[in-house]
Write an enzyme that holds these catalytic residues in place. Structure first.
Site, short mmCIF file in Angstrom:
data_model
loop_
_atom_site.label_atom_id
_atom_site.label_comp_id
_atom_site.label_asym_id
_atom_site.label_seq_id
_atom_site.Cartn_x
_atom_site.Cartn_y
_atom_site.Cartn_z
N GLY A 65 0.76 -12.03 7.05
CA GLY A 65 0.92 -11.70 5.64
C GLY A 65 2.32 -12.02 5.15
O GLY A 65 3.21 -12.37 5.93
N CYS A 66 2.52 -11.88 3.84
CA CYS A 66 3.81 -12.24 3.24
C CYS A 66 4.91 -11.26 3.62
O CYS A 66 5.97 -11.68 4.13
CB CYS A 66 3.66 -12.36 1.73
SG CYS A 66 2.85 -10.95 0.93
N TYR A 67 4.70 -9.98 3.39
CA TYR A 67 5.70 -8.99 3.81
C TYR A 67 5.97 -9.07 5.32
O TYR A 67 7.13 -9.05 5.74
CB TYR A 67 5.26 -7.58 3.44
CG TYR A 67 5.33 -7.19 1.99
CD1 TYR A 67 6.51 -7.31 1.26
CD2 TYR A 67 4.21 -6.65 1.34
CE1 TYR A 67 6.57 -6.92 -0.07
CE2 TYR A 67 4.27 -6.26 0.01
CZ TYR A 67 5.45 -6.40 -0.69
OH TYR A 67 5.51 -6.00 -2.02
N ALA A 124 8.36 -12.19 6.22
CA ALA A 124 9.77 -12.01 5.87
C ALA A 124 10.43 -10.93 6.71
O ALA A 124 11.58 -11.08 7.15
CB ALA A 124 9.90 -11.67 4.38
#
EC number: 1.2.1.38
Length: 344
Positions: free
Chosen positions: A149-151, A154
């Site tokens: 996922g995106c979170y 990062a």
């Protein structure tokens, strides 16, 4: 040429996948599915793709047609890939899933966070978590890849050097993360309306976000043991981007943290460790498959602050999916992804 299928091409990750694959010299998108938009031409729905997919139209998912592809991407809500992945794998087709369906290794934990039983728990043992900076070798031989996922992307990339080196206090990690509105998807929601999201910022899911177990799972692997993570996501009035401000206690003040990060990511084509004292901006990664990181030790104290930014639709989703495809099929990892970010 790789024959590619896409299941669920009408959301933001789907159209971003189409945009990236249109620039890929070794790919032919042969089929794209959508039950609600069957028969509609891709170029009619997405004018930015005119001249790239003029002969391609959305179709109802057909396992036989999808099974004739070399690889199928799922850009769908959670639960959809459960039903089709096994059949495609049996046909010899590789599966790259952008949803959350195969990210968590524990089926019961997945069910708790997503509110439904896991539909294909028998596939979890072979699902490879597609974070190339950690699992590149496993990706090369995978049949089923779960795109992070995106979170989680990062956050994990920001914390990894500290945890892998054993420098951080693993019990007290904090991830304070901001996301653009596209992270909420393309579906109509009151909170995503311009009048609701513009000129305002808010935290949400402080009690527990679905990405929390995914991030914790990855950080445990990096640390080799349990971690204590506080994860607070925020919605910000921008379209694209993730900005993660990460906090960890590092008692050893003699360590050159800049050198640690530069060494860890020296050979990574899509991680940019910025010069000491930098403050990466989300606009510097817009449209690009790159994570920019800066590490700080304010006032020379024990608390280390890591800043990590990505485009949630690219390195946080579709770009990372293409990166996985390149690795999986022995292509140059940068193929179709070497373009610079957009400015302004």
């Amino acid at each position: 040429m790789l024959k590619v299928g896409i299941v669920g091409g009408t959301g933001y990750t789907g159209v971003e996948l189409l945009r990236l694959l249109a620039q890929h010299p070794q790919v032919e998108v042969a089929v794209i599915t959508s039950r609600s938009e069957a028969g509609v031409k891709v170029a009619d729905m997405y004018p930015n793709l005119r001249g790239h997919y003029d002969g391609l139209a959305f179709s109802v998912p057909d396992s036989a047609v999808l099974g004739s592809c070399d690889v199928v991407f799922f850009a769908t809500p959670h639960g959809v890939a459960h039903a089709l992945a096994g059949e495609l794998l049996a046909a010899g087709t590789r599966v790259i899933d952008l949803s959350a369906d195969f990210r968590l290794q524990d089926a019961e934990e997945w069910a708790r966070w997503y509110g439904q039983p896991h539909g294909a728990p028998e596939l979890l043992p072979e699902a490879v978590y597609g974070l190339p900076e950690v699992n590149r070798e496993r990706i090369r031989s995978a049949r089923l890849i779960a795109v992070p996922g995106c979170y989680p992307t990062a956050t994990q990339l920001g914390f990894l050097p500290l945890l892998e080196s054993g420098l951080a206090d693993n019990a007290r990690l904090i991830a304070d993360c901001k996301s653009g509105v596209s992270g909420a998807g393309r579906g109509a929601k009151v909170g995503s309306l311009f009048c609701e999201a513009s000129e305002s910022m808010m935290a949400y899911a402080v009690k527990g976000h679905r990405h929390l177990p995914e991030i914790s799972q990855g950080l445990r692997r990096a640390a080799g043991g349990e971690v204590g993570l506080t994860f607070v996501p925020h919605l910000t009035p921008m379209i694209r981007g993730i900005h993660a401000t990460l906090y960890a206690s590092v008692a050893d003040r003699s360590v050159d943290l800049q050198a640690l990060y530069e060494k860890r990511y020296a050979s990574e084509p899509f991680v940019d460790v910025m010069p000491a004292g930098s403050h990466p901006e989300t606009r510097s990664v817009r449209g690009a498959n790159v994570c920019r990181i800066a590490v700080h030790r304010p006032q020379g104290g024990d608390l280390v602050v890591v800043l990590s930014v990505i485009d949630n639709l690219v390195k946080g989703a579709s770009g990372q999916a293409v990166q996985n495809m390149n690795i999986l099929f022995g292509l140059d990892e940068r193929l179709g992804l070497a373009h610079a970010a957009l400015l302004p």
